[in-house]
Motif scaffolding. Structure first.
Motif, PDB file in Angstrom:
ATOM      1  N   ARG A 190       0.830  -1.212   0.000  1.00 56.13           N
ATOM      2  CA  ARG A 190       0.000   0.000   0.000  1.00 56.13           C
ATOM      3  C   ARG A 190       0.858   1.252   0.000  1.00 56.13           C
ATOM      4  O   ARG A 190       0.427   2.308  -0.473  1.00 56.13           O
ATOM      5  CB  ARG A 190      -0.888   0.038   1.247  1.00 56.13           C
ATOM      6  N   PHE A 191       2.064   1.162   0.556  1.00 56.17           N
ATOM      7  CA  PHE A 191       2.871   2.347   0.791  1.00 56.17           C
ATOM      8  C   PHE A 191       4.200   2.242   0.053  1.00 56.17           C
ATOM      9  O   PHE A 191       5.033   1.384   0.374  1.00 56.17           O
ATOM     10  CB  PHE A 191       3.109   2.537   2.287  1.00 56.17           C
ATOM     11  N   ILE A 192       4.377   3.105  -0.926  1.00 57.72           N
ATOM     12  CA  ILE A 192       5.594   3.119  -1.730  1.00 57.72           C
ATOM     13  C   ILE A 192       6.092   4.552  -1.784  1.00 57.72           C
ATOM     14  O   ILE A 192       5.412   5.444  -2.299  1.00 57.72           O
ATOM     15  CB  ILE A 192       5.337   2.562  -3.142  1.00 57.72           C
ATOM     16  N   ALA A 193       7.259   4.794  -1.234  1.00 61.16           N
ATOM     17  CA  ALA A 193       7.790   6.149  -1.104  1.00 61.16           C
ATOM     18  C   ALA A 193       8.527   6.583  -2.368  1.00 61.16           C
ATOM     19  O   ALA A 193       8.845   5.763  -3.247  1.00 61.16           O
ATOM     20  CB  ALA A 193       8.724   6.217   0.101  1.00 61.16           C
ATOM     21  N   THR A 194       8.810   7.859  -2.448  1.00 59.52           N
ATOM     22  CA  THR A 194       9.648   8.414  -3.523  1.00 59.52           C
ATOM     23  C   THR A 194      10.757   9.243  -2.885  1.00 59.52           C
ATOM     24  O   THR A 194      10.817  10.468  -3.045  1.00 59.52           O
ATOM     25  CB  THR A 194       8.818   9.289  -4.483  1.00 59.52           C
ATOM     26  N   PRO A 195      11.647   8.596  -2.128  1.00 64.53           N
ATOM     27  CA  PRO A 195      12.712   9.345  -1.457  1.00 64.53           C
ATOM     28  C   PRO A 195      13.728   9.876  -2.459  1.00 64.53           C
ATOM     29  O   PRO A 195      13.835   9.396  -3.592  1.00 64.53           O
ATOM     30  CB  PRO A 195      13.344   8.284  -0.545  1.00 64.53           C
ATOM     31  N   ASP A 196      14.483  10.864  -2.025  1.00 59.26           N
ATOM     32  CA  ASP A 196      15.583  11.367  -2.857  1.00 59.26           C
ATOM     33  C   ASP A 196      16.618  10.263  -3.085  1.00 59.26           C
ATOM     34  O   ASP A 196      17.195  10.166  -4.169  1.00 59.26           O
ATOM     35  CB  ASP A 196      16.236  12.574  -2.195  1.00 59.26           C
ATOM     36  N   TYR A 197      16.804   9.450  -2.063  1.00 61.79           N
ATOM     37  CA  TYR A 197      17.695   8.291  -2.175  1.00 61.79           C
ATOM     38  C   TYR A 197      17.492   7.389  -0.962  1.00 61.79           C
ATOM     39  O   TYR A 197      16.900   7.795   0.042  1.00 61.79           O
ATOM     40  CB  TYR A 197      19.166   8.715  -2.282  1.00 61.79           C
ATOM     41  N   VAL A 198      17.979   6.167  -1.072  1.00 63.29           N
ATOM     42  CA  VAL A 198      18.010   5.202   0.028  1.00 63.29           C
ATOM     43  C   VAL A 198      19.469   4.955   0.381  1.00 63.29           C
ATOM     44  O   VAL A 198      20.279   4.636  -0.501  1.00 63.29           O
ATOM     45  CB  VAL A 198      17.332   3.873  -0.366  1.00 63.29           C
ATOM     46  N   SER A 199      19.824   5.135   1.640  1.00 64.60           N
ATOM     47  CA  SER A 199      21.183   4.845   2.110  1.00 64.60           C
ATOM     48  C   SER A 199      21.238   3.417   2.638  1.00 64.60           C
ATOM     49  O   SER A 199      20.615   3.109   3.667  1.00 64.60           O
ATOM     50  CB  SER A 199      21.606   5.815   3.216  1.00 64.60           C
ATOM     51  N   VAL A 200      21.943   2.551   1.952  1.00 64.90           N
ATOM     52  CA  VAL A 200      22.126   1.174   2.395  1.00 64.90           C
ATOM     53  C   VAL A 200      23.409   1.146   3.216  1.00 64.90           C
ATOM     54  O   VAL A 200      24.510   1.244   2.673  1.00 64.90           O
ATOM     55  CB  VAL A 200      22.210   0.205   1.203  1.00 64.90           C
ATOM     56  N   VAL A 201      23.264   1.029   4.528  1.00 63.85           N
ATOM     57  CA  VAL A 201      24.408   1.160   5.429  1.00 63.85           C
ATOM     58  C   VAL A 201      24.845  -0.208   5.941  1.00 63.85           C
ATOM     59  O   VAL A 201      24.047  -1.145   6.005  1.00 63.85           O
ATOM     60  CB  VAL A 201      24.057   2.078   6.616  1.00 63.85           C
ATOM     61  N   SER A 202      26.090  -0.294   6.310  1.00 58.71           N
ATOM     62  CA  SER A 202      26.616  -1.569   6.804  1.00 58.71           C
ATOM     63  C   SER A 202      27.424  -1.411   8.086  1.00 58.71           C
ATOM     64  O   SER A 202      28.090  -2.352   8.514  1.00 58.71           O
ATOM     65  CB  SER A 202      27.478  -2.242   5.734  1.00 58.71           C
ATOM     66  N   SER A 203      27.396  -0.236   8.706  1.00 58.98           N
ATOM     67  CA  SER A 203      28.099  -0.016   9.963  1.00 58.98           C
ATOM     68  C   SER A 203      27.461   1.153  10.696  1.00 58.98           C
ATOM     69  O   SER A 203      26.755   1.977  10.093  1.00 58.98           O
ATOM     70  CB  SER A 203      29.585   0.284   9.719  1.00 58.98           C
ATOM     71  N   THR A 204      27.747   1.236  11.984  1.00 58.32           N
ATOM     72  CA  THR A 204      27.223   2.356  12.767  1.00 58.32           C
ATOM     73  C   THR A 204      27.778   3.677  12.266  1.00 58.32           C
ATOM     74  O   THR A 204      27.062   4.684  12.216  1.00 58.32           O
ATOM     75  CB  THR A 204      27.567   2.155  14.254  1.00 58.32           C
ATOM     76  N   SER A 205      29.052   3.703  11.885  1.00 61.80           N
ATOM     77  CA  SER A 205      29.638   4.952  11.396  1.00 61.80           C
ATOM     78  C   SER A 205      28.948   5.420  10.119  1.00 61.80           C
ATOM     79  O   SER A 205      28.784   6.631   9.899  1.00 61.80           O
ATOM     80  CB  SER A 205      31.142   4.788  11.155  1.00 61.80           C
ATOM     81  N   GLU A 206      28.529   4.489   9.275  1.00 61.70           N
ATOM     82  CA  GLU A 206      27.803   4.884   8.069  1.00 61.70           C
ATOM     83  C   GLU A 206      26.422   5.442   8.414  1.00 61.70           C
ATOM     84  O   GLU A 206      25.920   6.345   7.725  1.00 61.70           O
ATOM     85  CB  GLU A 206      27.685   3.704   7.118  1.00 61.70           C
ATOM     86  N   VAL A 207      25.792   4.917   9.465  1.00 57.59           N
ATOM     87  CA  VAL A 207      24.524   5.476   9.904  1.00 57.59           C
ATOM     88  C   VAL A 207      24.724   6.922  10.363  1.00 57.59           C
ATOM     89  O   VAL A 207      23.955   7.826  10.006  1.00 57.59           O
ATOM     90  CB  VAL A 207      23.914   4.636  11.043  1.00 57.59           C
ATOM     91  N   VAL A 208      25.767   7.157  11.158  1.00 60.57           N
ATOM     92  CA  VAL A 208      26.064   8.513  11.629  1.00 60.57           C
ATOM     93  C   VAL A 208      26.278   9.448  10.445  1.00 60.57           C
ATOM     94  O   VAL A 208      25.729  10.557  10.391  1.00 60.57           O
ATOM     95  CB  VAL A 208      27.299   8.508  12.546  1.00 60.57           C
ATOM     96  N   ALA A 209      27.054   9.003   9.472  1.00 62.91           N
ATOM     97  CA  ALA A 209      27.329   9.841   8.305  1.00 62.91           C
ATOM     98  C   ALA A 209      26.061  10.111   7.512  1.00 62.91           C
ATOM     99  O   ALA A 209      25.844  11.222   7.008  1.00 62.91           O
ATOM    100  CB  ALA A 209      28.390   9.181   7.425  1.00 62.91           C
ATOM    101  N   ALA A 210      25.200   9.092   7.389  1.00 67.29           N
ATOM    102  CA  ALA A 210      23.955   9.272   6.630  1.00 67.29           C
ATOM    103  C   ALA A 210      23.029  10.263   7.320  1.00 67.29           C
ATOM    104  O   ALA A 210      22.403  11.111   6.664  1.00 67.29           O
ATOM    105  CB  ALA A 210      23.256   7.922   6.453  1.00 67.29           C
ATOM    106  N   VAL A 211      22.934  10.165   8.647  1.00 77.85           N
ATOM    107  CA  VAL A 211      22.095  11.119   9.383  1.00 77.85           C
ATOM    108  C   VAL A 211      22.669  12.520   9.276  1.00 77.85           C
ATOM    109  O   VAL A 211      21.942  13.504   9.063  1.00 77.85           O
ATOM    110  CB  VAL A 211      21.940  10.689  10.852  1.00 77.85           C
TER     111      VAL A 211
END
Length: 554
Positions: free
Chosen positions: A33-54
């Motif tokens: 039912r719910f399909i977004a149109t984000p500017d992009y999806v960040s596929v992260v593989s570490s906590t540091s990548e999450v911090v950088a993405a935020v």
């Protein structure tokens, strides 16, 4: 305050945007039912990548600018509403690559990363260590949201909720509104703010306080080496014209768990049934059958005897022979080979029950019940399951057994306040796009956009069904008043709703006339404390959705 931090790197993970072949898959979750149109999806593989993405997301907005296109987080992708994949989403952080489950020697605890799904957690904790997280049976549900919302499964009556074992949580937060940092909040952290953040993740729901990257658990239980698995069904052709048959089954089922461990049950049923978990599948008549799935601890020598005694009692007025559960019922596949109780290793049985259903559109509602069903509720259930103007084999009310060890903690020990319920209900309906409404030769989400009537009958059925079941309490399953009902007022049999089965209708006065908000229905008296945690750790409201915890402003 002393917190555990890591230095943010410059890498934000793999970014997938429009035009990338992966984008159509990564901008949606399980519920089509719910399909977004984000500017992009960040596929992260570490906590540091999450911090950088935020940090990248925050850097794209001025400090005083409204974050109108939300930052959202997906672990398993099973959010039932548009909290992750809404129209207003700018960036999705995909946690699927953070999927470890292992013994962390440094913490002396079992670590589960938020992208790990239920089946991965089961295999990676049981095979090497012999322990299990008492979580859900749908294999692909991710730990990130499942645990944060409370988490329960077939071991929970015997061993409690997932959060009853939570020792620590690693969260990427935005405490100053502008910069991401990593904190580890423990149950025994010396700082009260960290202890509160830990507590908020024991049932406060995902997408409220930050991005969970890792959970740690202590004292995890050992599941039974073997369980008794049983699945049977009763044909609708012998029930539809006899309302008393269905109502007697549902009535007795509810009363068993209301009366458990009391003298209201016959002596043969007063033993310990805390190891028994059941799922009663009350399918709409078009399915052809209703079903019952049961699991017990098979290491107990009386497991088969206790199962038979339970079945005899709930079917005492049914007068309908059992048949195999040989068709899909909600999220569970056919289990035609389990009409005879079958002894299986616990992990094998868990794999047998592993199901998430097809990738379709769906709508869901929930209710906790402190006692069995009222006669009004039984009448409404029968009427909506047999109505002639709605025929859907994939529409049902699933009634799970609850209570047992779940009800041992007090309502404030964790953010899950419902610690006196004996049943947990999930209303479900599923459908596909069905037809080429926009004339492009295929069926896809654009047909639902072109023709709202595709979804309309399914939404109408579940909404009206739910409202009529709880007609006496404003259309929703209200929580019992603190301190008990007022003089002359009946004590409600219900106890609110489950945040992991979110339902935005709870905020709509057309469907909720109870005077109890969605936040009260989910969290009860725990909501003000959650608001205080939100105000401290996410004052800018970076992490939010339609029913997120609101910062307390005074």
């Amino acid at each position: 305050m002393t917190v555990d931090q890591i230095q943010a790197g410059t890498e934000c993970g793999v970014e997938v945007g429009p035009g990338d072949a992966r984008y159509p898959a990564l901008r949606r979750g399980f519920n089509q039912r719910f399909i977004a149109t984000p500017d992009y999806v960040s596929v992260v593989s570490s906590t540091s990548e999450v911090v950088a993405a935020v940090n990248k997301y925050l850097a794209s907005h001025r400090p005083d600018e409204d974050l109108h296109r939300r930052l959202t987080v997906r672990s398993g992708g099973h959010c039932y509403e548009n909290f992750v994949c809404g129209d207003d989403v700018g960036v999705i952080i995909d946690m699927g690559q953070l999927d470890g489950a292992y013994l962390d020697q440094e913490h002396g605890a079992y670590c589960v990363e938020s992208g790990a799904n239920n089946w991965h957690v089961a295999t990676h904790l049981y095979a090497p260590f012999g322990v299990a997280l008492p979580g859900g049976s749908c294999y692909s549900v991710g730990a990130g949201g499942h645990v944060a919302g409370g988490g329960y499964g077939l071991l929970s009556r015997q061993h409690g909720l997932t959060v009853d074992y939570l020792y620590a949580v690693e969260v990427v937060v935005v405490r100053d509104g502008q910069h991401a940092e990593v904190v580890i909040a423990r149950r025994d952290s010396p700082e009260p703010e960290l202890r509160d953040l830990w507590w908020a993740h024991t049932g406060g729901g995902g997408g409220n306080f930050g991005v969970v990257t890792r959970y740690w658990f202590k004292g995890l239980p050992q599941p039974p080496s073997q369980v008794l698995l049983h699945a049977v069904a009763w044909p609708w052709e012998e029930l539809a014209g006899h309302p008393d048959r269905l109502k007697s089954l549902v009535r007795n089922y509810g009363l068993f768990f209301e009366y458990e461990n009391t003298k209201e049950l016959p002596a043969s049923l007063r033993g310990d049934y805390s190891d028994m978990f059941t799922l009663l599948k009350l399918n709409q008549r078009a399915n052809g059958k209703i079903g019952l799935i049961t699991q017990l601890d098979a290491t107990r020598p009386d497991s088969a005897e206790r199962l038979n005694a339970f079945l005899d009692w709930i079917t005492q007025d049914l007068d309908v022979e059992t048949t195999p559960l040989d068709r899909r019922m909600g999220e569970h596949a056919p289990m035609g080979g389990l009409e005879v109780p079958t002894r299986l290793p616990w992990l094998t049985a868990t794999q047998t029950l592993n199901g998430s259903g097809d990738n379709q559109c769906g709508k869901y509602k929930s209710a906790y019940m402190r006692r069995g069903f009222t006669e009004h509720q039984l009448d409404v259930i029968h009427r909506y399951l047999t109505c002639e103007n709605y025929q859907n084999p994939q529409a049902l009310l699933q009634v799970d057994s609850y209570g047992g060890a779940i009800n041992l903690p007090d309502s404030g020990d964790t953010a899950v306040c419902q610690r006196s319920s004996v049943l947990k209900l999930q209303y479900q309906t599923y459908w596909s796009w069905q037809r080429d409404a926009n004339g492009d030769g295929v069926a896809d989400q654009h047909d639902a956009e072109a023709d709202p009537s595709i979804a309309a009958p399914h939404l109408r059925w579940i909404r009206e069904f739910y409202r009529e079941v709880y007609q006496d309490t404003g259309g929703v399953p209200i929580l019992a008043p603190t301190g008990g009902a007022a003089d002359g007022e009946p004590d409600p049999v219900t106890d609110g709703c489950y945040i992991n089965y979110p339902d935005t209708d709870l905020d709509d006065p057309e469907w909720n006339r109870s005077g109890q908000s969605a936040h009260r229905l989910y969290y009860g008296e725990n909501y003000p404390r959650l608001q205080a945690v939100k105000a401290y750790w996410d004052p800018r409201d970076v992490f939010r959705h339609a029913q997120s915890v609101q910062p307390r402003t005074c």
